[in-house]
Design a protein around this motif. Structure first.
Motif, PDB file in Angstrom:
ATOM      1  N   LEU A  92      -3.514   4.109   4.838  1.00 54.52           N
ATOM      2  CA  LEU A  92      -4.466   3.940   3.745  1.00 54.52           C
ATOM      3  C   LEU A  92      -4.517   5.177   2.861  1.00 54.52           C
ATOM      4  N   TRP A  93      -3.636   6.142   3.119  1.00 54.77           N
ATOM      5  CA  TRP A  93      -3.562   7.339   2.280  1.00 54.77           C
ATOM      6  C   TRP A  93      -2.780   7.030   1.009  1.00 54.77           C
ATOM      7  N   ARG A  94      -3.128   7.760  -0.055  1.00 57.90           N
ATOM      8  CA  ARG A  94      -2.502   7.479  -1.350  1.00 57.90           C
ATOM      9  C   ARG A  94      -1.079   8.015  -1.472  1.00 57.90           C
ATOM     10  N   ASP A  95      -0.598   8.714  -0.436  1.00 53.23           N
ATOM     11  CA  ASP A  95       0.800   9.150  -0.442  1.00 53.23           C
ATOM     12  C   ASP A  95       1.631   8.302   0.525  1.00 53.23           C
ATOM     13  N   SER A  96       1.115   7.116   0.850  1.00 59.61           N
ATOM     14  CA  SER A  96       1.817   6.217   1.776  1.00 59.61           C
ATOM     15  C   SER A  96       3.110   5.687   1.176  1.00 59.61           C
ATOM     16  N   ASP A  97       4.008   5.263   2.059  1.00 61.03           N
ATOM     17  CA  ASP A  97       5.181   4.508   1.643  1.00 61.03           C
ATOM     18  C   ASP A  97       4.819   3.022   1.593  1.00 61.03           C
ATOM     19  N   ILE A  98       5.591   2.264   0.825  1.00 60.80           N
ATOM     20  CA  ILE A  98       5.412   0.815   0.726  1.00 60.80           C
ATOM     21  C   ILE A  98       6.305   0.129   1.762  1.00 60.80           C
ATOM     22  N   CYS A  99       5.748  -0.807   2.521  1.00 61.24           N
ATOM     23  CA  CYS A  99       6.537  -1.588   3.474  1.00 61.24           C
ATOM     24  C   CYS A  99       6.936  -2.936   2.881  1.00 61.24           C
ATOM     25  N   GLN A 100       6.018  -3.519   2.114  1.00 62.00           N
ATOM     26  CA  GLN A 100       6.271  -4.797   1.449  1.00 62.00           C
ATOM     27  C   GLN A 100       5.562  -4.790   0.106  1.00 62.00           C
ATOM     28  N   ILE A 101       6.217  -5.356  -0.902  1.00 55.54           N
ATOM     29  CA  ILE A 101       5.587  -5.484  -2.216  1.00 55.54           C
ATOM     30  C   ILE A 101       5.959  -6.848  -2.788  1.00 55.54           C
ATOM     31  N   ALA A 102       5.025  -7.436  -3.493  1.00 62.31           N
ATOM     32  CA  ALA A 102       5.263  -8.761  -4.079  1.00 62.31           C
ATOM     33  C   ALA A 102       4.665  -8.821  -5.479  1.00 62.31           C
ATOM     34  N   PHE A 103       5.296  -9.617  -6.345  1.00 57.23           N
ATOM     35  CA  PHE A 103       4.852  -9.780  -7.736  1.00 57.23           C
ATOM     36  C   PHE A 103       4.844 -11.257  -8.094  1.00 57.23           C
ATOM     37  N   LYS A 104       3.935 -11.612  -8.998  1.00 56.54           N
ATOM     38  CA  LYS A 104       3.993 -12.937  -9.615  1.00 56.54           C
ATOM     39  C   LYS A 104       3.422 -12.876 -11.026  1.00 56.54           C
ATOM     40  N   PRO A 105       4.281 -13.050 -12.031  1.00 57.23           N
ATOM     41  CA  PRO A 105       3.789 -13.136 -13.414  1.00 57.23           C
ATOM     42  C   PRO A 105       3.040 -14.446 -13.623  1.00 57.23           C
ATOM     43  N   LEU A 106       1.882 -14.367 -14.253  1.00 64.80           N
ATOM     44  CA  LEU A 106       1.118 -15.585 -14.551  1.00 64.80           C
ATOM     45  C   LEU A 106       1.520 -16.095 -15.934  1.00 64.80           C
ATOM     46  N   ASP A 107       2.790 -16.461 -16.041  1.00 63.45           N
ATOM     47  CA  ASP A 107       3.326 -16.952 -17.306  1.00 63.45           C
ATOM     48  C   ASP A 107       3.580 -18.451 -17.281  1.00 63.45           C
ATOM     49  N   GLY A 108       3.167 -19.083 -16.186  1.00 64.14           N
ATOM     50  CA  GLY A 108       3.308 -20.535 -16.090  1.00 64.14           C
ATOM     51  C   GLY A 108       4.628 -21.021 -15.551  1.00 64.14           C
ATOM     52  N   ARG A 109       5.579 -20.124 -15.301  1.00 67.23           N
ATOM     53  CA  ARG A 109       6.885 -20.584 -14.823  1.00 67.23           C
ATOM     54  C   ARG A 109       7.496 -19.708 -13.734  1.00 67.23           C
ATOM     55  N   SER A 110       7.060 -18.458 -13.636  1.00 67.16           N
ATOM     56  CA  SER A 110       7.665 -17.537 -12.670  1.00 67.16           C
ATOM     57  C   SER A 110       7.116 -17.765 -11.263  1.00 67.16           C
ATOM     58  N   LYS A 111       7.955 -17.475 -10.274  1.00 71.57           N
ATOM     59  CA  LYS A 111       7.568 -17.595  -8.877  1.00 71.57           C
ATOM     60  C   LYS A 111       7.305 -16.200  -8.291  1.00 71.57           C
ATOM     61  N   ILE A 112       6.790 -16.188  -7.078  1.00 72.53           N
ATOM     62  CA  ILE A 112       6.534 -14.910  -6.400  1.00 72.53           C
ATOM     63  C   ILE A 112       7.857 -14.271  -6.002  1.00 72.53           C
ATOM     64  N   TRP A 113       7.962 -12.993  -6.279  1.00 66.97           N
ATOM     65  CA  TRP A 113       9.122 -12.197  -5.842  1.00 66.97           C
ATOM     66  C   TRP A 113       8.617 -11.164  -4.853  1.00 66.97           C
ATOM     67  N   SER A 114       9.268 -11.093  -3.689  1.00 64.14           N
ATOM     68  CA  SER A 114       8.803 -10.191  -2.639  1.00 64.14           C
ATOM     69  C   SER A 114       9.955  -9.376  -2.075  1.00 64.14           C
ATOM     70  N   LEU A 115       9.633  -8.179  -1.616  1.00 60.48           N
ATOM     71  CA  LEU A 115      10.666  -7.302  -1.056  1.00 60.48           C
ATOM     72  C   LEU A 115      10.069  -6.467   0.072  1.00 60.48           C
ATOM     73  N   TYR A 116      10.788  -6.443   1.203  1.00 61.93           N
ATOM     74  CA  TYR A 116      10.438  -5.546   2.310  1.00 61.93           C
ATOM     75  C   TYR A 116      11.304  -4.297   2.209  1.00 61.93           C
ATOM     76  N   MET A 117      10.720  -3.151   2.537  1.00 68.59           N
ATOM     77  CA  MET A 117      11.442  -1.886   2.516  1.00 68.59           C
ATOM     78  C   MET A 117      11.181  -1.124   3.812  1.00 68.59           C
ATOM     79  N   ILE A 118      12.185  -0.427   4.294  1.00 66.22           N
ATOM     80  CA  ILE A 118      12.012   0.398   5.487  1.00 66.22           C
ATOM     81  C   ILE A 118      11.443   1.743   5.044  1.00 66.22           C
ATOM     82  N   PRO A 119      10.217   2.054   5.415  1.00 65.98           N
ATOM     83  CA  PRO A 119       9.589   3.290   4.941  1.00 65.98           C
ATOM     84  C   PRO A 119      10.261   4.532   5.515  1.00 65.98           C
ATOM     85  N   THR A 120      10.040   5.644   4.853  1.00 64.37           N
ATOM     86  CA  THR A 120      10.628   6.915   5.298  1.00 64.37           C
ATOM     87  C   THR A 120       9.750   7.617   6.322  1.00 64.37           C
ATOM     88  N   CYS A 121       8.591   7.018   6.648  1.00 63.25           N
ATOM     89  CA  CYS A 121       7.680   7.605   7.626  1.00 63.25           C
ATOM     90  C   CYS A 121       7.181   6.510   8.567  1.00 63.25           C
TER      91      CYS A 121
END
Length: 341
Positions: free
Chosen positions: A45-74
């Motif tokens: 919960l620290w602000r210098d954390s690494d990301i393990c998973q991130i997802a996006f979805k544009p609310l443009d009426g046509r785009s789907k959710i895009w998600s990516l898992y990453m192996i953190p460095t810590c």
């Protein structure tokens, strides 16, 4: 006296002020603004954390959710694993990211490669929508956490807040607009019901459904349903938005402030054997915010006494003094400085 005052002033460190967060645009630009929901899972919960998973979805009426898992460095802290069900392990000498829900490795990429892919994803959409379109990256507690994590992650691949701003990308916080709706009585209006703005609680209130420990993808699905149910539009988010540059400037300010604050917490704000301290934590924060350390205060007191402290604390800052408007110095302040400087 003028010479004495000028000498005193020369011993005062420059006044610092927190940079203001600036909105990305005005209501006139709503027709050219697209909300892109994003959520993440992190190593802590620290602000210098690494990301393990991130997802996006544009609310443009046509785009789907895009998600990516990453192996953190810590390592992922146990407190984070209890929420996101993710751990880093090693299989055949190779680091893997495991989802404890399935007890299986997920398809995760190396961290730096993953951050590059995230940036390319945003850049691609910015090009598709054109330079006249503003993109509001929006999440729950975006301004307090997610946006800061993302900016720090981009820094690791030499992408700056200026790069994001060139893409017409800004940040907006769903927590801010929900707090506003709650204040207006448009959310949690029934007497006695929980008024928590935790995402799962708001989702339950709005949809009647429950989600336990949602991941980044599920959080986006929840947030999208909340937005639809409450008819939240880009115009509602603009006043709760910030530019990447103004946010980054504030992050730098707060990072530089923290060491100053620590010098005051260990001294003037430190509780003694009787449970009291020379200054309150609030006052310590105000002093550090203005650019002061304990060393600065002690030096001014040694050279100029009570009068120097009064001048230092009430230096002119728009609408207020540097630390306080009045020139009262507490007995506890003086006693501590007498004993420790």
């Amino acid at each position: 006296m003028a010479t004495e005052d000028s000498t005193m002033q020369s011993d005062f460190p420059p006044i610092k002020q927190r940079p203001k967060l600036r909105p990305v645009g005005t209501a006139d630009e709503v027709s050219q603004t697209i909300i892109v929901l994003f959520e993440m899972e992190t190593t802590s919960l620290w602000r210098d954390s690494d990301i393990c998973q991130i997802a996006f979805k544009p609310l443009d009426g046509r785009s789907k959710i895009w998600s990516l898992y990453m192996i953190p460095t810590c390592d992922i802290l146990p407190s984070a694993t209890s929420v996101n069900n993710l751990i880093v392990d090693e299989i055949d000498g190779k680091k893997v990211l495991i989802n404890l829900k399935d007890d299986e490795p997920v398809n995760a990429v190396e961290y730096t490669k993953g951050i590059h892919r995230v940036y390319k994803y945003l850049r691609r959409y910015a090009k598709i929508w054109g330079t006249g379109t503003r993109i509001l990256l929006t999440s729950h507690n975006c301004l307090g956490f997610d946006s800061r994590i993302l900016l720090n992650a981009f820094k690791k691949i030499q992408k700056t807040s200026k790069d994001l701003q060139k893409l017409k990308i800004g940040f907006a916080d769903s927590l801010k607009i929900l707090r506003q709706l709650r204040t207006q009585g448009l959310l949690f209006s029934e007497e006695g019901e929980s008024n928590s703005l935790k995402l799962t609680e708001v989702f339950k209130k709005v949809t009647g459904q429950e989600r336990d420990l949602p991941d980044a993808i599920e959080k986006i699905e929840m947030l999208e349903l909340i937005f639809k149910s409450l008819s939240i539009k880009p115009v509602d988010l603009l006043e709760h938005s910030v530019t990447p540059i103004s946010l980054w400037n504030q992050m730098i300010f707060l990072k530089e402030k923290n060491p100053r604050l620590q010098t005051l917490r260990r001294t003037l704000a430190q509780r003694n054997s009787t449970g009291t301290s020379a200054i309150t934590p609030y006052m310590a924060d105000k002093m550090a915010e203005s650019g002061l350390t304990f060393g600065d205060i002690g030096r001014v007191y040694r050279r100029h006494g009570d009068r120097g402290l009064k001048k230092l604390f009430t230096q002119t800052v728009p609408a207020t003094g540097r630390v306080r408007v009045t020139n009262q110095i507490s007995v506890e302040n003086i006693q501590y400085l007498n004993d420790n400087t």
